[in-house]
Each structure stands twice: as structure tokens, then as C-alpha cells.
Write a protein that holds these residues in place. Sequence first.
Motif, PDB file in Angstrom:
ATOM      1  N   GLU A  96     -41.749 -26.718 -16.187  1.00 13.51           N
ATOM      2  CA  GLU A  96     -41.358 -25.928 -15.011  1.00 13.51           C
ATOM      3  C   GLU A  96     -41.997 -24.537 -15.043  1.00 13.51           C
ATOM      4  OE1 GLU A  96     -36.928 -27.483 -13.687  1.00 13.51           O
ATOM      5  OE2 GLU A  96     -37.055 -25.726 -14.976  1.00 13.51           O
ATOM      6  N   VAL A  97     -41.934 -23.894 -16.203  1.00 12.61           N
ATOM      7  CA  VAL A  97     -42.480 -22.541 -16.347  1.00 12.61           C
ATOM      8  C   VAL A  97     -43.995 -22.561 -16.143  1.00 12.61           C
ATOM      9  CG1 VAL A  97     -42.894 -20.698 -18.040  1.00 12.61           C
ATOM     10  CG2 VAL A  97     -40.588 -21.614 -17.728  1.00 12.61           C
ATOM     11  N   LEU A  98     -44.673 -23.525 -16.741  1.00  9.54           N
ATOM     12  CA  LEU A  98     -46.126 -23.620 -16.575  1.00  9.54           C
ATOM     13  C   LEU A  98     -46.515 -23.822 -15.117  1.00  9.54           C
ATOM     14  CD1 LEU A  98     -47.208 -25.767 -19.649  1.00  9.54           C
ATOM     15  CD2 LEU A  98     -47.785 -23.373 -19.183  1.00  9.54           C
ATOM     16  N   LYS A  99     -45.798 -24.685 -14.443  1.00 10.41           N
ATOM     17  CA  LYS A  99     -46.096 -24.949 -13.037  1.00 10.41           C
ATOM     18  C   LYS A  99     -45.834 -23.700 -12.190  1.00 10.41           C
ATOM     19  CE  LYS A  99     -46.012 -28.741  -9.876  1.00 10.41           C
ATOM     20  NZ  LYS A  99     -45.870 -30.170  -9.828  1.00 10.41           N
ATOM     21  N   PHE A 100     -44.736 -23.000 -12.460  1.00 12.85           N
ATOM     22  CA  PHE A 100     -44.401 -21.768 -11.745  1.00 12.85           C
ATOM     23  C   PHE A 100     -45.488 -20.710 -11.954  1.00 12.85           C
ATOM     24  CE2 PHE A 100     -41.999 -17.643 -11.837  1.00 12.85           C
ATOM     25  CZ  PHE A 100     -41.736 -17.556 -10.482  1.00 12.85           C
ATOM     26  N   ILE A 101     -45.889 -20.507 -13.202  1.00 11.82           N
ATOM     27  CA  ILE A 101     -46.922 -19.513 -13.519  1.00 11.82           C
ATOM     28  C   ILE A 101     -48.221 -19.854 -12.793  1.00 11.82           C
ATOM     29  CG2 ILE A 101     -48.415 -18.651 -15.382  1.00 11.82           C
ATOM     30  CD1 ILE A 101     -45.873 -18.881 -17.215  1.00 11.82           C
ATOM     31  N   SER A 102     -48.574 -21.121 -12.803  1.00 10.55           N
ATOM     32  CA  SER A 102     -49.793 -21.563 -12.144  1.00 10.55           C
ATOM     33  C   SER A 102     -49.696 -21.446 -10.620  1.00 10.55           C
ATOM     34  CB  SER A 102     -50.090 -23.008 -12.552  1.00 10.55           C
ATOM     35  OG  SER A 102     -51.179 -23.505 -11.824  1.00 10.55           O
ATOM     36  N   GLU A 103     -48.613 -21.959 -10.053  1.00  5.21           N
ATOM     37  CA  GLU A 103     -48.439 -21.973  -8.601  1.00  5.21           C
ATOM     38  C   GLU A 103     -48.433 -20.559  -8.006  1.00  5.21           C
ATOM     39  OE1 GLU A 103     -44.869 -23.137  -5.569  1.00  5.21           O
ATOM     40  OE2 GLU A 103     -45.417 -24.668  -7.049  1.00  5.21           O
ATOM     41  N   PHE A 104     -47.796 -19.621  -8.720  1.00  2.00           N
ATOM     42  CA  PHE A 104     -47.682 -18.260  -8.211  1.00  2.00           C
ATOM     43  C   PHE A 104     -48.739 -17.323  -8.807  1.00  2.00           C
ATOM     44  CE2 PHE A 104     -43.702 -20.167  -7.114  1.00  2.00           C
ATOM     45  CZ  PHE A 104     -43.363 -19.580  -5.909  1.00  2.00           C
ATOM     46  N   ASN A 105     -49.662 -17.896  -9.590  1.00  2.00           N
ATOM     47  CA  ASN A 105     -50.781 -17.158 -10.170  1.00  2.00           C
ATOM     48  C   ASN A 105     -50.305 -15.891 -10.899  1.00  2.00           C
ATOM     49  OD1 ASN A 105     -53.487 -16.792 -10.740  1.00  2.00           O
ATOM     50  ND2 ASN A 105     -53.856 -15.585  -8.891  1.00  2.00           N
ATOM     51  N   LEU A 106     -49.325 -16.074 -11.783  1.00  2.00           N
ATOM     52  CA  LEU A 106     -48.738 -14.942 -12.501  1.00  2.00           C
ATOM     53  C   LEU A 106     -49.631 -14.507 -13.652  1.00  2.00           C
ATOM     54  CD1 LEU A 106     -45.011 -16.083 -12.770  1.00  2.00           C
ATOM     55  CD2 LEU A 106     -46.096 -14.721 -10.972  1.00  2.00           C
ATOM     56  N   SER A 107     -49.697 -13.190 -13.844  1.00  2.00           N
ATOM     57  CA  SER A 107     -50.424 -12.666 -15.002  1.00  2.00           C
ATOM     58  C   SER A 107     -49.560 -11.712 -15.821  1.00  2.00           C
ATOM     59  CB  SER A 107     -51.714 -11.983 -14.560  1.00  2.00           C
ATOM     60  OG  SER A 107     -51.431 -10.970 -13.623  1.00  2.00           O
ATOM     61  N   ASP A 108     -48.696 -10.935 -15.162  1.00  2.00           N
ATOM     62  CA  ASP A 108     -47.812 -10.002 -15.863  1.00  2.00           C
ATOM     63  C   ASP A 108     -46.401 -10.556 -15.839  1.00  2.00           C
ATOM     64  OD1 ASP A 108     -49.868  -8.247 -16.289  1.00  2.00           O
ATOM     65  OD2 ASP A 108     -49.386  -6.959 -14.583  1.00  2.00           O
ATOM     66  N   PHE A 109     -45.959 -11.146 -16.949  1.00  2.00           N
ATOM     67  CA  PHE A 109     -44.632 -11.747 -16.969  1.00  2.00           C
ATOM     68  C   PHE A 109     -44.080 -11.793 -18.382  1.00  2.00           C
ATOM     69  CE2 PHE A 109     -47.791 -15.075 -17.365  1.00  2.00           C
ATOM     70  CZ  PHE A 109     -47.352 -15.802 -18.454  1.00  2.00           C
ATOM     71  N   LEU A 110     -42.761 -11.861 -18.455  1.00  2.00           N
ATOM     72  CA  LEU A 110     -42.045 -12.149 -19.696  1.00  2.00           C
ATOM     73  C   LEU A 110     -41.167 -13.355 -19.414  1.00  2.00           C
ATOM     74  CD1 LEU A 110     -40.741  -8.678 -20.976  1.00  2.00           C
ATOM     75  CD2 LEU A 110     -42.504 -10.104 -22.035  1.00  2.00           C
ATOM     76  N   ILE A 111     -41.058 -14.234 -20.376  1.00  2.00           N
ATOM     77  CA  ILE A 111     -40.159 -15.384 -20.306  1.00  2.00           C
ATOM     78  C   ILE A 111     -39.056 -15.108 -21.325  1.00  2.00           C
ATOM     79  CG2 ILE A 111     -39.929 -17.881 -20.605  1.00  2.00           C
ATOM     80  CD1 ILE A 111     -43.127 -17.897 -20.405  1.00  2.00           C
ATOM     81  N   ILE A 112     -37.805 -15.046 -20.864  1.00  2.00           N
ATOM     82  CA  ILE A 112     -36.678 -14.828 -21.786  1.00  2.00           C
ATOM     83  C   ILE A 112     -35.800 -16.065 -21.696  1.00  2.00           C
ATOM     84  CG2 ILE A 112     -34.793 -13.321 -22.477  1.00  2.00           C
ATOM     85  CD1 ILE A 112     -36.153 -11.041 -20.935  1.00  2.00           C
ATOM     86  N   ASP A 113     -35.796 -16.852 -22.768  1.00  2.00           N
ATOM     87  CA  ASP A 113     -35.192 -18.181 -22.726  1.00  2.00           C
ATOM     88  C   ASP A 113     -34.918 -18.650 -24.147  1.00  2.00           C
ATOM     89  OD1 ASP A 113     -34.687 -20.994 -22.099  1.00  2.00           O
ATOM     90  OD2 ASP A 113     -35.871 -20.702 -20.274  1.00  2.00           O
ATOM     91  N   ASP A 114     -33.954 -19.567 -24.289  1.00  2.00           N
ATOM     92  CA  ASP A 114     -33.672 -20.158 -25.604  1.00  2.00           C
ATOM     93  C   ASP A 114     -34.178 -21.590 -25.708  1.00  2.00           C
ATOM     94  OD1 ASP A 114     -31.727 -21.295 -23.886  1.00  2.00           O
ATOM     95  OD2 ASP A 114     -30.363 -21.604 -25.565  1.00  2.00           O
ATOM     96  N   ASP A 115     -34.843 -22.101 -24.683  1.00  2.00           N
ATOM     97  CA  ASP A 115     -35.283 -23.495 -24.648  1.00  2.00           C
ATOM     98  C   ASP A 115     -36.451 -23.711 -25.623  1.00  2.00           C
ATOM     99  OD1 ASP A 115     -36.635 -25.964 -23.875  1.00  2.00           O
ATOM    100  OD2 ASP A 115     -35.361 -25.922 -22.093  1.00  2.00           O
ATOM    101  N   LYS A 116     -36.213 -24.546 -26.624  1.00  2.00           N
ATOM    102  CA  LYS A 116     -37.206 -24.771 -27.681  1.00  2.00           C
ATOM    103  C   LYS A 116     -38.466 -25.477 -27.177  1.00  2.00           C
ATOM    104  CE  LYS A 116     -34.413 -23.074 -30.825  1.00  2.00           C
ATOM    105  NZ  LYS A 116     -33.757 -21.996 -30.140  1.00  2.00           N
ATOM    106  N   SER A 117     -38.412 -26.137 -26.004  1.00  2.00           N
ATOM    107  CA  SER A 117     -39.626 -26.765 -25.476  1.00  2.00           C
ATOM    108  C   SER A 117     -40.707 -25.712 -25.211  1.00  2.00           C
ATOM    109  CB  SER A 117     -39.336 -27.568 -24.196  1.00  2.00           C
ATOM    110  OG  SER A 117     -39.113 -26.715 -23.079  1.00  2.00           O
TER     111      SER A 117
END
Length: 157
Positions: A96-117
Amino acid sequence: MNKRIIILDLDGVLITNPSWKADRIHSDGYSEFNESCVENLNQLLTLAEFDIWLSSTRRTVKTLTEFNLIFKNRGVKKDIIGYVPKYADCRNRKEEVLKFISEFNLSDFLIIDDDKSLNGLESRIKESLILTELTKGFNSEKLKEATEKIKNYNYKK
């Protein structure tokens, strides 16, 4: 999208109850947030201008307006801008995160999450990951880690 983004989970970040215990419930009827984790998030939000996008699976049960009221009731000093879309073809948070980053063409971001995937992210994206632990959440150690990442990316207000 050229704004700085925080891709934010709730469980294991702001909600730190062990999975075997029922959530403590706030007077508004929704789960309590860990107050020190909220303080740490608010501190992070003073260091750079971020938009918050919610990635938590909880995003599917409340409207954005409802979640912004929940955040306000718990002292979070910034509204959520949107939800990471629920992609039908994604099997886990990493996808989900990869698709979001790609779809919205993100470059400046932080991911704060506990999901081990998210450990499986490619190194370029994983550099932006603050991986928390379920019962510790976004504690002072993770705030320090996030602060260092912001400095390393030369974020400016």
C-alpha cells in the motif's frame, strides 16, 4: 504532490495497547492515544511543515472529519489531510505504501508505522521509515530517530 508527508499508522504508533488487551476508551467513545506519543508527534510537527496521511487499517471505519475530531480531542496539533487509498490489489502495508508513494510521486516523506512488512522496503524508501514497536509507539527514541532523518534530508520550515 510536492509537500512533505507523514504516512501515519495508529496502532503501535499512537495507540500502544498490547494486542491481547482491549483498548482504553476515551470519553468520545474511541480508543485512547498514548499521551507521550502524541507529545512526540506534536514535537516532530514543529520541526518541519508536514501533511499527515493516515495509513492505519482503522481508516476504513471513520470519516476524515471524525478522525480529525478524534485527533483534536487527543491533543494532536495537526489535522489529517487524507487517507492512504485502500488498494484492492495490495496484500500488506508495504505494498500500500509503495503504491501510494508511486501514485502521488512522493519524494519528501516519513513513514511512521509498526508494520514489520515495511522492513522489506527498498533502501531508498526505507531510509524514511520510523519503525515503532506495538507497546512503545512513537516514543522519545523514535522522535530522535525522526529528527535525525529530517536533518539528514535538510528539511526546512
